[in-house]
Design a protein around this motif. Structure first.
Motif, mmCIF file in Angstrom:
data_model
loop_
_atom_site.group_PDB
_atom_site.id
_atom_site.type_symbol
_atom_site.label_atom_id
_atom_site.label_comp_id
_atom_site.label_asym_id
_atom_site.label_seq_id
_atom_site.Cartn_x
_atom_site.Cartn_y
_atom_site.Cartn_z
ATOM 1 N N PRO A 278 -0.993 -6.595 2.043
ATOM 2 C CA PRO A 278 -2.135 -6.419 1.353
ATOM 3 C C PRO A 278 -2.747 -5.013 1.701
ATOM 4 C CG PRO A 278 -2.208 -8.374 2.834
ATOM 5 C CD PRO A 278 -0.777 -7.664 3.033
ATOM 6 N N TRP A 279 -3.381 -4.575 0.732
ATOM 7 C CA TRP A 279 -4.024 -3.226 0.623
ATOM 8 C C TRP A 279 -5.425 -3.215 0.450
ATOM 9 C CZ3 TRP A 279 -6.158 0.114 -3.121
ATOM 10 C CH2 TRP A 279 -6.318 1.491 -2.653
ATOM 11 N N SER A 280 -6.286 -2.388 0.979
ATOM 12 C CA SER A 280 -7.589 -2.201 0.712
ATOM 13 C C SER A 280 -7.905 -0.837 0.517
ATOM 14 C CB SER A 280 -8.602 -2.996 1.631
ATOM 15 O OG SER A 280 -8.137 -3.999 1.976
ATOM 16 N N ALA A 281 -8.858 -0.491 -0.615
ATOM 17 C CA ALA A 281 -9.175 0.796 -0.863
ATOM 18 C C ALA A 281 -10.473 1.432 -0.076
ATOM 19 C CB ALA A 281 -9.573 1.018 -2.321
ATOM 20 N N ALA B 118 0.660 -4.227 -2.266
ATOM 21 C CA ALA B 118 1.248 -2.896 -2.089
ATOM 22 C C ALA B 118 2.907 -3.312 -2.472
ATOM 23 C CB ALA B 118 1.201 -2.096 -0.801
ATOM 24 N N ALA B 119 3.437 -2.188 -2.708
ATOM 25 C CA ALA B 119 5.069 -2.203 -3.054
ATOM 26 C C ALA B 119 5.932 -2.862 -2.024
ATOM 27 C CB ALA B 119 5.524 -0.909 -3.402
ATOM 28 N N ASN C 149 -8.554 6.595 1.533
ATOM 29 C CA ASN C 149 -7.434 6.057 1.089
ATOM 30 C C ASN C 149 -7.397 5.266 -0.151
ATOM 31 O OD1 ASN C 149 -4.887 4.989 1.362
ATOM 32 N ND2 ASN C 149 -5.289 3.103 2.499
ATOM 33 N N SER C 150 -7.213 6.012 -1.117
ATOM 34 C CA SER C 150 -7.582 5.683 -2.610
ATOM 35 C C SER C 150 -6.479 5.425 -3.472
ATOM 36 C CB SER C 150 -8.722 6.681 -3.132
ATOM 37 O OG SER C 150 -7.965 7.747 -3.286
ATOM 38 N N GLU C 151 -5.250 5.573 -3.116
ATOM 39 C CA GLU C 151 -3.997 5.382 -3.879
ATOM 40 C C GLU C 151 -3.004 4.403 -3.425
ATOM 41 O OE1 GLU C 151 -2.401 8.920 -5.701
ATOM 42 O OE2 GLU C 151 -3.838 10.038 -4.805
ATOM 43 N N VAL C 152 -2.604 3.539 -4.306
ATOM 44 C CA VAL C 152 -1.401 2.623 -3.839
ATOM 45 C C VAL C 152 -0.604 2.411 -5.084
ATOM 46 C CG1 VAL C 152 -2.676 0.739 -4.410
ATOM 47 C CG2 VAL C 152 -0.995 0.558 -2.574
ATOM 48 N N THR C 153 0.656 1.983 -4.732
ATOM 49 C CA THR C 153 1.713 1.635 -5.875
ATOM 50 C C THR C 153 1.888 0.018 -5.427
ATOM 51 O OG1 THR C 153 2.839 3.374 -6.140
ATOM 52 C CG2 THR C 153 3.820 1.665 -6.624
ATOM 53 N N THR C 154 1.608 -0.912 -6.642
ATOM 54 C CA THR C 154 1.608 -2.433 -6.152
ATOM 55 C C THR C 154 3.044 -2.756 -6.312
ATOM 56 O OG1 THR C 154 1.395 -3.063 -8.593
ATOM 57 C CG2 THR C 154 -0.631 -2.402 -7.470
ATOM 58 N N ARG C 155 3.302 -3.964 -5.875
ATOM 59 C CA ARG C 155 4.328 -4.862 -5.994
ATOM 60 C C ARG C 155 4.917 -4.872 -7.283
ATOM 61 N NH1 ARG C 155 3.783 -10.258 -3.054
ATOM 62 N NH2 ARG C 155 2.172 -10.687 -4.765
ATOM 63 N N GLU C 156 3.891 -4.741 -8.443
ATOM 64 C CA GLU C 156 4.526 -5.042 -9.838
ATOM 65 C C GLU C 156 4.635 -3.485 -10.433
ATOM 66 O OE1 GLU C 156 2.407 -8.207 -8.468
ATOM 67 O OE2 GLU C 156 1.541 -6.267 -8.686
#
Length: 197
Positions: free
Chosen positions: A141-144, A136-137, A148-155
């Motif tokens: 660590p993030w698991s779907a 995650a940003a 809980n189906s949305e995330v913004t990544t570090r990139e």
């Protein structure tokens, strides 16, 4: 009014009443399986982006294999002809295209695929995304899960898991939408990944 008409109305009323009283099932809170170094999946990838002000798009089928040290991706056109084969190892990335074209190499697959295909294939991220995992940003660590189906990544990628493999426990991703604002020559990049396994 005929008996058939009355029966049809009664049937429709029963269906409508049933729909109105059936409780909706909340999305499952079950989380995907832990990240695995080894993975083999197939599917379809649609990419849309804007390059130098012009909208571009491409659809390919893919075969994906990874282990702890390497990733192999074969890309095919919609008719099944191989477009490219990508190999990524700690030493660098190699892209082989059809015909007699010499292989292309680079330290980074992102730069290599952007040069050869016109768009950057985020292989490092996809190693986790295809399994429902990301960083995650905030660096955690993030698991779907279906709940809980949305995330913004570090990139800077916004991921949304919009469908799941049927009868899968724990849940496994089937449809992933990924968007990135882009940078440089490529803007507003969007990927739709359908995993067929």
């Amino acid at each position: 009014m005929s008996f058939k008409t009355l029966a049809a109305i009664a049937g429709a009323s029963a269906i409508l009443c049933g729909c109105a009283t059936t409780p909706t099932t909340p999305p499952s809170t079950a989380v995907v399986a832990p990240y695995a170094d080894s993975l083999a999946v197939s599917g379809r990838l649609n990419v849309r982006y804007i390059k130098n002000g012009n909208p571009e798009s491409s659809t390919v089928k893919f075969d994906w294999k990874q282990d702890a040290q390497s990733t192999e991706v074969a890309l095919f056109d919609p008719f099944g002809s191989k477009v490219a084969n990508i190999s990524v190892t700690p030493e660098g990335a190699t892209l082989r295209q059809g015909g007699n074209k010499p292989p292309l190499t680079a330290p980074s697959i992102d730069a290599l695929s952007a040069r050869a295909l016109g768009w950057a294939l985020p292989v490092a991220g996809l190693r986790g995304w295809l399994q429902g995992h990301a960083t995650a940003a905030d660096g955690k660590p993030w698991s779907a899960s279906p709940a809980n189906s949305e995330v913004t990544t570090r990139e800077g990628w916004h991921l949304q898991y919009t469908d799941w493999q049927p009868d899968s426990s724990p849940p496994r991703p089937k449809l992933i939408d990924a968007e990135h604002p882009g940078g440089g020559d490529v803007q507003q990049m969007a990927l739709r990944i359908v995993i067929s396994e």
